[in-house]
Design a protein around this motif. Structure first.
Motif, PDB file in Angstrom:
ATOM      1  N   GLY A 293      31.373  44.838 -11.191  1.00  0.00           N
ATOM      2  CA  GLY A 293      31.621  45.257 -12.574  1.00  0.00           C
ATOM      3  C   GLY A 293      33.103  45.475 -12.820  1.00  0.00           C
ATOM      4  O   GLY A 293      33.658  45.028 -13.828  1.00  0.00           O
ATOM      5  N   ASP A 294      33.769  46.170 -11.881  1.00  0.00           N
ATOM      6  CA  ASP A 294      35.213  46.393 -11.993  1.00  0.00           C
ATOM      7  C   ASP A 294      35.975  45.074 -11.928  1.00  0.00           C
ATOM      8  O   ASP A 294      37.014  44.913 -12.590  1.00  0.00           O
ATOM      9  N   ALA A 295      35.468  44.130 -11.125  1.00  0.00           N
ATOM     10  CA  ALA A 295      36.127  42.825 -11.011  1.00  0.00           C
ATOM     11  C   ALA A 295      36.100  42.095 -12.356  1.00  0.00           C
ATOM     12  O   ALA A 295      37.121  41.539 -12.796  1.00  0.00           O
ATOM     13  N   PHE A 296      34.945  42.105 -13.028  1.00  0.00           N
ATOM     14  CA  PHE A 296      34.850  41.450 -14.336  1.00  0.00           C
ATOM     15  C   PHE A 296      35.738  42.158 -15.366  1.00  0.00           C
ATOM     16  O   PHE A 296      36.360  41.510 -16.211  1.00  0.00           O
ATOM     17  N   ASP A 297      35.795  43.487 -15.301  1.00  0.00           N
ATOM     18  CA  ASP A 297      36.665  44.237 -16.215  1.00  0.00           C
ATOM     19  C   ASP A 297      38.127  43.873 -15.997  1.00  0.00           C
ATOM     20  O   ASP A 297      38.911  43.780 -16.956  1.00  0.00           O
ATOM     21  N   LEU A 298      38.497  43.667 -14.726  1.00  0.00           N
ATOM     22  CA  LEU A 298      39.885  43.313 -14.413  1.00  0.00           C
ATOM     23  C   LEU A 298      40.225  41.930 -14.960  1.00  0.00           C
ATOM     24  O   LEU A 298      41.340  41.705 -15.455  1.00  0.00           O
ATOM     25  N   LEU A 299      39.280  41.002 -14.904  1.00  0.00           N
ATOM     26  CA  LEU A 299      39.516  39.672 -15.495  1.00  0.00           C
ATOM     27  C   LEU A 299      39.813  39.788 -16.993  1.00  0.00           C
ATOM     28  O   LEU A 299      40.714  39.117 -17.521  1.00  0.00           O
ATOM     29  N   ASN A 310      43.656  32.308 -12.690  1.00  0.00           N
ATOM     30  CA  ASN A 310      43.770  30.957 -12.143  1.00  0.00           C
ATOM     31  C   ASN A 310      42.565  30.632 -11.265  1.00  0.00           C
ATOM     32  O   ASN A 310      41.606  31.405 -11.185  1.00  0.00           O
ATOM     33  N   ALA A 311      42.613  29.485 -10.595  1.00  0.00           N
ATOM     34  CA  ALA A 311      41.482  29.063  -9.757  1.00  0.00           C
ATOM     35  C   ALA A 311      41.184  30.084  -8.669  1.00  0.00           C
ATOM     36  O   ALA A 311      40.019  30.340  -8.335  1.00  0.00           O
ATOM     37  N   ASN A 312      42.229  30.701  -8.121  1.00  0.00           N
ATOM     38  CA  ASN A 312      42.020  31.734  -7.098  1.00  0.00           C
ATOM     39  C   ASN A 312      41.237  32.918  -7.664  1.00  0.00           C
ATOM     40  O   ASN A 312      40.346  33.461  -7.006  1.00  0.00           O
ATOM     41  N   SER A 313      41.600  33.324  -8.870  1.00  0.00           N
ATOM     42  CA  SER A 313      40.931  34.467  -9.506  1.00  0.00           C
ATOM     43  C   SER A 313      39.433  34.208  -9.635  1.00  0.00           C
ATOM     44  O   SER A 313      38.610  35.051  -9.247  1.00  0.00           O
ATOM     45  N   TYR A 314      39.090  33.050 -10.175  1.00  0.00           N
ATOM     46  CA  TYR A 314      37.679  32.724 -10.359  1.00  0.00           C
ATOM     47  C   TYR A 314      36.965  32.560  -9.009  1.00  0.00           C
ATOM     48  O   TYR A 314      35.809  32.958  -8.849  1.00  0.00           O
ATOM     49  N   THR A 315      37.662  31.969  -8.038  1.00  0.00           N
ATOM     50  CA  THR A 315      37.044  31.751  -6.725  1.00  0.00           C
ATOM     51  C   THR A 315      36.704  33.073  -6.055  1.00  0.00           C
ATOM     52  O   THR A 315      35.662  33.212  -5.402  1.00  0.00           O
ATOM     53  N   ILE A 316      37.589  34.049  -6.202  1.00  0.00           N
ATOM     54  CA  ILE A 316      37.338  35.380  -5.626  1.00  0.00           C
ATOM     55  C   ILE A 316      36.058  35.977  -6.201  1.00  0.00           C
ATOM     56  O   ILE A 316      35.214  36.500  -5.473  1.00  0.00           O
ATOM     57  N   VAL A 317      35.902  35.869  -7.516  1.00  0.00           N
ATOM     58  CA  VAL A 317      34.708  36.413  -8.172  1.00  0.00           C
ATOM     59  C   VAL A 317      33.468  35.622  -7.750  1.00  0.00           C
ATOM     60  O   VAL A 317      32.407  36.200  -7.467  1.00  0.00           O
ATOM     61  N   VAL A 335      31.356  27.437 -14.522  1.00  0.00           N
ATOM     62  CA  VAL A 335      31.344  26.690 -15.786  1.00  0.00           C
ATOM     63  C   VAL A 335      32.366  27.283 -16.756  1.00  0.00           C
ATOM     64  O   VAL A 335      33.098  26.557 -17.440  1.00  0.00           O
ATOM     65  N   GLU A 336      32.422  28.618 -16.811  1.00  0.00           N
ATOM     66  CA  GLU A 336      33.385  29.304 -17.690  1.00  0.00           C
ATOM     67  C   GLU A 336      34.814  28.954 -17.299  1.00  0.00           C
ATOM     68  O   GLU A 336      35.677  28.751 -18.158  1.00  0.00           O
ATOM     69  N   MET A 337      35.054  28.873 -16.008  1.00  0.00           N
ATOM     70  CA  MET A 337      36.387  28.532 -15.518  1.00  0.00           C
ATOM     71  C   MET A 337      36.824  27.166 -16.051  1.00  0.00           C
ATOM     72  O   MET A 337      37.931  27.011 -16.579  1.00  0.00           O
ATOM     73  N   GLU A 338      35.941  26.182 -15.920  1.00  0.00           N
ATOM     74  CA  GLU A 338      36.293  24.837 -16.383  1.00  0.00           C
ATOM     75  C   GLU A 338      36.391  24.789 -17.907  1.00  0.00           C
ATOM     76  O   GLU A 338      37.211  24.058 -18.463  1.00  0.00           O
ATOM     77  N   GLY A 344      38.533  23.757 -10.938  1.00  0.00           N
ATOM     78  CA  GLY A 344      38.280  24.254  -9.592  1.00  0.00           C
ATOM     79  C   GLY A 344      38.929  23.366  -8.546  1.00  0.00           C
ATOM     80  O   GLY A 344      39.093  22.161  -8.752  1.00  0.00           O
ATOM     81  N   ASP A 345      39.307  23.967  -7.435  1.00  0.00           N
ATOM     82  CA  ASP A 345      39.909  23.199  -6.355  1.00  0.00           C
ATOM     83  C   ASP A 345      38.929  23.117  -5.179  1.00  0.00           C
ATOM     84  O   ASP A 345      37.763  23.500  -5.296  1.00  0.00           O
ATOM     85  N   VAL A 346      39.391  22.614  -4.049  1.00  0.00           N
ATOM     86  CA  VAL A 346      38.540  22.444  -2.864  1.00  0.00           C
ATOM     87  C   VAL A 346      37.948  23.777  -2.429  1.00  0.00           C
ATOM     88  O   VAL A 346      36.772  23.862  -2.047  1.00  0.00           O
ATOM     89  N   VAL A 347      38.764  24.848  -2.492  1.00  0.00           N
ATOM     90  CA  VAL A 347      38.289  26.168  -2.078  1.00  0.00           C
ATOM     91  C   VAL A 347      37.152  26.638  -2.972  1.00  0.00           C
ATOM     92  O   VAL A 347      36.148  27.185  -2.499  1.00  0.00           O
TER      93      VAL A 347
END
Length: 634
Positions: A293-299, A310-317, A335-338, A344-347
């Motif tokens: 929940g805190d992670a989504f609030d931080l986004l 960035n891609a790292n941010s979304y990948t972490i979540v 899907v939201e990221m794109e 998205g990258d390889v990671v």
């Protein structure tokens, strides 16, 4: 369609899906944590400030590599064959017919890989050749290699040599390498001492090296010490974004969110604005603490402040959601990221694939893999490793071998981790010949087996009762300088297996190999050997090695002393008992420990271990009895 499942990240710590310290857009990291650095990008957290991009010394071009290849392989084979026999090694190299020329040493060191001892042997020989002068890159490679082997005395001797022979080679980069090696060995004081010693060698202590010191401490689990150093030195070095980001990463890595938030307060007080890297670190802290929940609030907060995730941010979540079996939400975030224009990258794709596999949604994982290829993204060995591990779990060796071929077809070169899975599975299926074939193929493809590969192979041989081969590989690992404290588990496994098979002389040969090569041996290593001997009835030999250990000023553990005294009482051997007791009394006095308390603790520990073993037998008997009863009913 091949089906596969998943094993968790903790099973393979070398392959991280993402780095908490990944930098925005210009800074990306591969799954091994290697920096994929674009030109012109600013330095971010997790990077050595002095420019050091390459992990290996590489040939200048393909033509040179082809010219050197046969000579390098010839030297490598000589090093493997004669590295334990100095005079014969020197003679073999002199008579090899190889013309010693510029660039050869770099390529040989690169070929030796993690086998630092082989590289050091060749470097020593090369240094004695007429007219040879090591380059800066060679010195740097040797410091890396010796540091990895924890041969820090040899590293300092090499730095002294550089200072004397080539003072122009003394750079901050060399000290940063040494700082990172000490930090990775959890030798915090030594890492700080390296920083303090720099002026002695005419190298200034600048902000870049100080930042590297903080970074090294934080990355290796010493954030508390890093915070203390930061407080002590902030008058001398103006706090900047890199310093704060290092501390933020360290606290988040340990799950200390309160301390991480305090760093953000310090940043505000110092008028330093957090960037995408700092936010990603905090995001990772929330995910590690299962605070989605805190992670989504931080986004949302990031977007409000004009910092686009960035891609790292979304990948972490996505990784956090995958871990919690919230795959549909993970897919929605993807899907939201794109949708927001962030590709998205390889990671990112690998994280989704691993999540679907973990929770048994294999078809979905293959869909993601296919989509990844359609998007033009090349799967790397870490992407395929999840499939390999799944096949290993289901004991599907043929599928693993087919997957390696598939990787080759698309230009994805299998790495040591990929080969390790196949070797381990082949040994598990009692196909030792196939394991050896894959091992030879790995070396033939230019991979120098690292410590992980040796451990997999040794455990496989031991499990199948191939003790001679296990001993040969263990001694080879030791000779290459790959044996240190973390490998004590394989030592224990091997020694106990040898003694169970009544191969006392082979066990002694293994131990003498370790001692003769000057390997790091602490009380734990000696205890493994002594207890193994004692448990198989070799009481006198156990006592002899205990005395040898004490001659090296290493005091036996209390339960070891108690165990040996019991054994000697049964043998009515008062002489050896008196000799050991007298030495232990003296060592206890030197360490300000009362002998009476030491002896009492040993007896207590021994009783507790005996009780634990008996309880374990009872539990197993109950389980076995219950199983038999159920079988009778059925």
């Amino acid at each position: 369609m091949r089906r596969f499942s998943y094993k968790t990240l903790s099973f393979i710590p070398r392959y991280r899906y993402l780095s908490l310290s990944s930098y925005s857009n210009t800074h990306r990291f591969d799954l091994d944590g290697n920096n994929l650095l674009s030109t012109g990008s600013k330095l971010g957290f997790g990077l050595v400030t002095v420019e050091t991009k390459q992990h290996n010394i590489k040939p200048d071009n393909d033509q040179l590599r082809d010219d050197f290849a046969s000579d390098v392989e010839k030297i490598y084979k000589i090093l493997r064959k004669f590295h334990t026999r100095g005079p014969k090694l020197n003679l073999a190299l002199q008579q090899s017919g190889i013309v010693f020329r510029h660039g050869l040493t770099e390529r040989v060191l690169n070929r030796c890989g993690d086998a630092g001892n082989l590289g050091y042997k060749f470097f020593t020989w090369a240094s004695k050749q007429p007219g040879y002068h090591p380059s800066y890159e060679i010195y740097k490679a040797m410091i890396k290699s010796l540091g990895k082997m924890r041969q820090f005395g040899a590293v300092w001797a090499l730095i002294e040599e550089i200072k004397k022979e080539h003072p122009q080679f003394i750079t901050a980069e060399l000290f940063v390498l040494l700082i990172r090696r000490f930090a990775s060995s959890r030798m915090v004081k030594k890492a700080i001492e390296v920083f303090d010693e720099m002026p002695k060698y005419g190298c200034p202590q600048d902000e870049a090296v100080f930042g590297a010191l903080l970074d090294a401490l934080c990355k290796n689990g010493n954030v508390k010490e890093a915070a203390l150093v930061f407080e002590e030195m902030k008058v001398r070095f103006m706090p900047n974004l890199k310093h704060f980001t290092s501390l933020l990463y360290g606290w988040c890595k340990e799950g200390k969110i309160f301390e991480a938030r305090h760093v953000l307060v310090q940043m505000k007080e110092a008028s330093v604005e957090p960037d995408i890297v700092a936010y990603n670190n905090l995001l990772s802290g929330y995910v590690l603490g299962n605070k989605m929940g805190d992670a989504f609030d931080l986004l949302k907060e990031m977007r409000r402040k004009g910092i686009d995730p960035n891609a790292n941010s979304y990948t972490i979540v996505i990784q956090g959601l995958c871990k919690a079996d919230r795959m549909e939400e993970a897919k929605r975030v993807f899907v939201e990221m794109e949708k927001n224009g962030c590709q998205g990258d390889v990671v990112t794709y690998t994280t989704l694939i691993s999540g679907f596999c973990k929770w048994g949604k294999v078809e979905r994982a293959y869909e993601v893999l296919e989509r990844m290829k359609i998007k033009g993204l090349m799967p790397n060995p870490s992407t395929y490793l999840h499939i390999m591990l799944a096949h290993e779990k289901k004991e599907e060796l043929e599928e693993c071998l087919e997957l390696i071929e598939e990787m080759r077809k698309i230009g994805c070169v299998p790495d040591a981790g990929t080969y390790n899975v196949v070797i381990r599975l082949a040994c598990k299926l009692e196909d030792v010949k196939e394991a050896v074939r894959v091992w030879n193929e790995m070396e033939g493809n230019g991979f120098s087996p690292g410590v992980d590969s040796f451990i997999v192979m040794i455990h496989g041989f031991v499990a199948q009762g191939c003790l001679v081969e296990a001993c040969e590989h263990f001694k080879e690992m030791v000779a290459r300088g790959l044996f240190c404290v973390p490998q004590y588990g394989v030592l224990k496994d091997l020694l106990n297996s040898l003694l169970r098979a009544e191969k006392l002389e082979m066990a002694k040969d293994v131990w003498s190999c370790i001692v003769s090569k000057g390997c790091e041996l602490n009380v734990s290593a000696w205890t493994i050997w002594i207890h193994a001997l004692f448990s198989k009835g070799h009481v006198k030999e156990a006592c002899s090695f205990c005395l040898e250990m004490m001659d090296m000023d290493l005091m036996p553990q209390p339960d070891t002393f108690a165990k040996l005294m019991r054994g000697l009482r049964k043998l009515y051997n008062r002489q050896i008992a008196a000799e050991i007791t007298e030495k232990v009394r003296k060592m206890a006095a030197d360490r300000e420990i009362t002998f009476k308390m030491y002896k009492r603790r040993g007896e207590r520990d021994l009783k507790e271990k005996v009780k634990e073993k008996a309880d374990g037998r009872k539990r197993r008997a109950r389980r076995w009895g219950g199983a038999r009863s159920r079988a009778g009913i059925l």
